[in-house]
Design a protein around this motif. Sequence first.
Motif, PDB file in Angstrom:
ATOM      1  N   TYR A   6      99.123  15.310 112.349  1.00  0.00           N
ATOM      2  CA  TYR A   6      99.885  14.071 112.197  1.00  0.00           C
ATOM      3  C   TYR A   6      99.101  13.091 111.330  1.00  0.00           C
ATOM      4  N   THR A  10      99.108   7.749 113.314  1.00  0.00           N
ATOM      5  CA  THR A  10      99.968   8.132 114.439  1.00  0.00           C
ATOM      6  C   THR A  10      99.365   7.681 115.764  1.00  0.00           C
ATOM      7  N   THR A  58      95.490   5.649 118.434  1.00  0.00           N
ATOM      8  CA  THR A  58      95.386   6.721 117.454  1.00  0.00           C
ATOM      9  C   THR A  58      94.302   7.699 117.889  1.00  0.00           C
ATOM     10  N   VAL A  87     104.921   8.189 115.002  1.00  0.00           N
ATOM     11  CA  VAL A  87     104.428   8.436 113.651  1.00  0.00           C
ATOM     12  C   VAL A  87     104.540   7.144 112.854  1.00  0.00           C
ATOM     13  N   ASN A  93     105.731   1.449 112.196  1.00  0.00           N
ATOM     14  CA  ASN A  93     106.244   2.532 113.022  1.00  0.00           C
ATOM     15  C   ASN A  93     107.448   3.159 112.323  1.00  0.00           C
ATOM     16  N   SER A  96     109.495   7.720 116.926  1.00  0.00           N
ATOM     17  CA  SER A  96     108.750   8.115 118.121  1.00  0.00           C
ATOM     18  C   SER A  96     109.460   9.266 118.814  1.00  0.00           C
TER      19      SER A  96
END
Length: 458
Positions: A6, A10, A58, A87, A93, A96
Amino acid sequence: MSVRTYPDQTRFSLREGVTCLTVPTGAVLLNPPHKEKLTGLGAAQLHALKTLNRGPSTLGEMTPQDGAEVGELLDRLTDEGWLAVTVRDGGRNLYSIRPFTKPPGRPASPLPWSATLSKFAVLHRDSDGFVLEHPMSWCDVRIHDPRLLALLDGLGAGDVALPIGIKTQLAADLHWCGFLVADPFDEEREFTGRSWSAPDLWFHRRSTLGARTITWEHFGPTKWAKGSFQQPPARRPDYPGEPVPLRVPDLAALRANDPSLSTVIEDRYSCRAFDDTHPITRDQLAELLFRTARTRGVRSAGEGEELASRPYPSGGSVYELELYPIVRHVDGLAPGMYHYDSFDHVLRPVADADSAAVQRLVRSTSATLANGAEPQVVIVMAARVGRVMWTYEQVAYASILKHVGVLMQNVYLAGAAMGLGVCAQGFSDTSAFVEAAGVDELQECNVGSIIVGSPAAH
């Protein structure tokens, strides 16, 4: 797929409702009735869990020492559905993944970029923004950035100003979450996929207990509105106009002379042909309404809360259903649309028989009756939905439809006992009802209808 694939921005968080209790050598994840013990954790992993307890973080914020060890733990927790994933890109953002149960294993191979959303996927708004749901998924996907909405119509959309890595990650996640199909026709080739519509499947899964809802929190008779909104009263406001009195039947005589329950159950049938030369009478209609739907009493269940009693069951004793007989051909009663006042046992005029909306309600029965005939009487069933929705969460409309079913059976059985013909409809014209009755559909709406009259010989 590892969480380390990711983007660096994230954020990971414990999914809604999860509590993490840490001890020097391990931790326990709690989401009643589920729990999981984590043992043999290293210092970096314990630090990561304590960081998660403080809020979304994170991978970098959780890994002051051994990033690989923490990554392994996050992979495990994500694959078991304990973590939500948000993410982000450029400090914003994007979307989710919000699990509510354990996910399946991640797909072994990606879908092509030509993949599209499943026909069962539902995008809607709530107070926090856009939510993408699938009735058979293990999670919801919250769309934070509206640019992603264009990608839902095809992940290869070229005019969406997002890095290719973000698009690829979204495609992989939507595949894992069960929202994508390689070919939109795949869902139509099998009977199960073709037979279910998106509204039916979504309604089915949202109004029952299951993976999404395993406790009574925000589900069932929570009386969520108590203290915030007034409960709609048990009795709806009267329609103006002179009421039409109805004869009250002799219940003692009916108890003594009615056919047995077994007889009326076995003799019940759906009548589709009626005898217009000898129509149902006003007194017969009065008896049918009294026997099946009168209000026998109202009691208080606390300040501002009224419960009622009628001859059929109703969840929470709220009794939201109202009956609107539309009379075309009844001996002793003028044609027109009436409201049955179940408290005073009278009919209150609502609309003229020749009004366009009433005619549409009558015509909607022609597919039900033999040779496209019109009914002597069609009883439209409406729901004052606030009576149910004030008490129930998620299951309110499902409960209303169950109430319609039991009231229809009441009419069938009483009709069989009285020698009347009865035929329930599986549909009606909701917009015509709103127009004819002069109501706000969000307060009172048409939820069923049933035809009654004098049967033709059969």
